[in-house]
Design a protein around this motif. Structure first.
Motif, PDB file in Angstrom:
ATOM      1  N   VAL A   9      -8.340   5.917   4.503  1.00  0.00           N
ATOM      2  CA  VAL A   9      -7.025   5.429   4.908  1.00  0.00           C
ATOM      3  C   VAL A   9      -7.202   4.404   6.018  1.00  0.00           C
ATOM      4  CG1 VAL A   9      -4.789   6.097   5.845  1.00  0.00           C
ATOM      5  CG2 VAL A   9      -5.971   7.619   4.274  1.00  0.00           C
ATOM      6  N   CYS A  23      -2.174   1.454   6.020  1.00  0.00           N
ATOM      7  CA  CYS A  23      -1.821   2.293   4.866  1.00  0.00           C
ATOM      8  C   CYS A  23      -0.308   2.541   4.850  1.00  0.00           C
ATOM      9  CB  CYS A  23      -2.568   3.624   4.919  1.00  0.00           C
ATOM     10  SG  CYS A  23      -2.202   4.690   3.502  1.00  0.00           S
ATOM     11  N   SER A  51      -4.583   4.922  -2.347  1.00  0.00           N
ATOM     12  CA  SER A  51      -3.914   4.486  -1.119  1.00  0.00           C
ATOM     13  C   SER A  51      -3.437   3.058  -1.342  1.00  0.00           C
ATOM     14  CB  SER A  51      -4.829   4.572   0.102  1.00  0.00           C
ATOM     15  OG  SER A  51      -5.854   3.624   0.034  1.00  0.00           O
TER      16      SER A  51
END
Length: 148
Positions: free
Chosen positions: A119, A123, A139
């Motif tokens: 991440v 994000c 993601s």
């Protein structure tokens, strides 16, 4: 800024070629991505072709006039005439994902993996997709969120 995504399983090359021919006329004649992609074969072709078909569906969903879009490049296609629309294509094994970002200064990035995804600070969304019984983690990156 608004983001959306779609995913699919890789499709046979012959079927993808026919579908790309069908949608290519909906885009600006200046778009060279379809001709460049037509020269590719194998996985490189399949991933990019699936990604462009997913993009096409997302653009239709969001009522974007595709005839005004100039998409260039074959392996990493991009829209060159609209800074308010950005997309990214990612693949893992037989799953392909396309992320679309709309709005001023749009910036899209996506990752997909069978294991967890890293991440980043930008994000916007993360989660899981199940395709043909296989779980994938994804993601979506974009502009950093504005905090009140």
């Amino acid at each position: 800024m608004k983001t959306d995504f779609s995913a699919c399983i890789l499709t046979r090359e012959a079927a993808l070629r026919d579908r790309l021919v069908d949608i290519s006329g909906a885009y600006s004649p200046e778009s060279d991505c379809f001709a460049v992609l037509a020269e590719k074969t194998g996985r490189e072709f399949q991933v990019t072709a699936c990604g462009l078909l997913l993009l096409d569906s997302l653009l239709i969903k969001h009522k974007i006039n595709r005839s005004e879009l100039i998409i260039v490049g074959g392996t990493a296609p991009r829209i060159i005439n609209r800074s308010d629309i950005s997309f990214d294509i990612a693949a893992e094994e037989s799953c392909v994902m396309c992320c679309l970002s709309l709005g001023e200064g749009a910036k899209a990035g996506c990752r997909i993996s069978r294991s967890s995804v890293t991440v980043s600070e930008s994000c916007l969304d993360m989660g899981t997709i199940t395709a043909c019984g296989t779980k994938y983690f994804y993601s979506i990156d974009g502009q950093e969120r504005n905090t009140p």
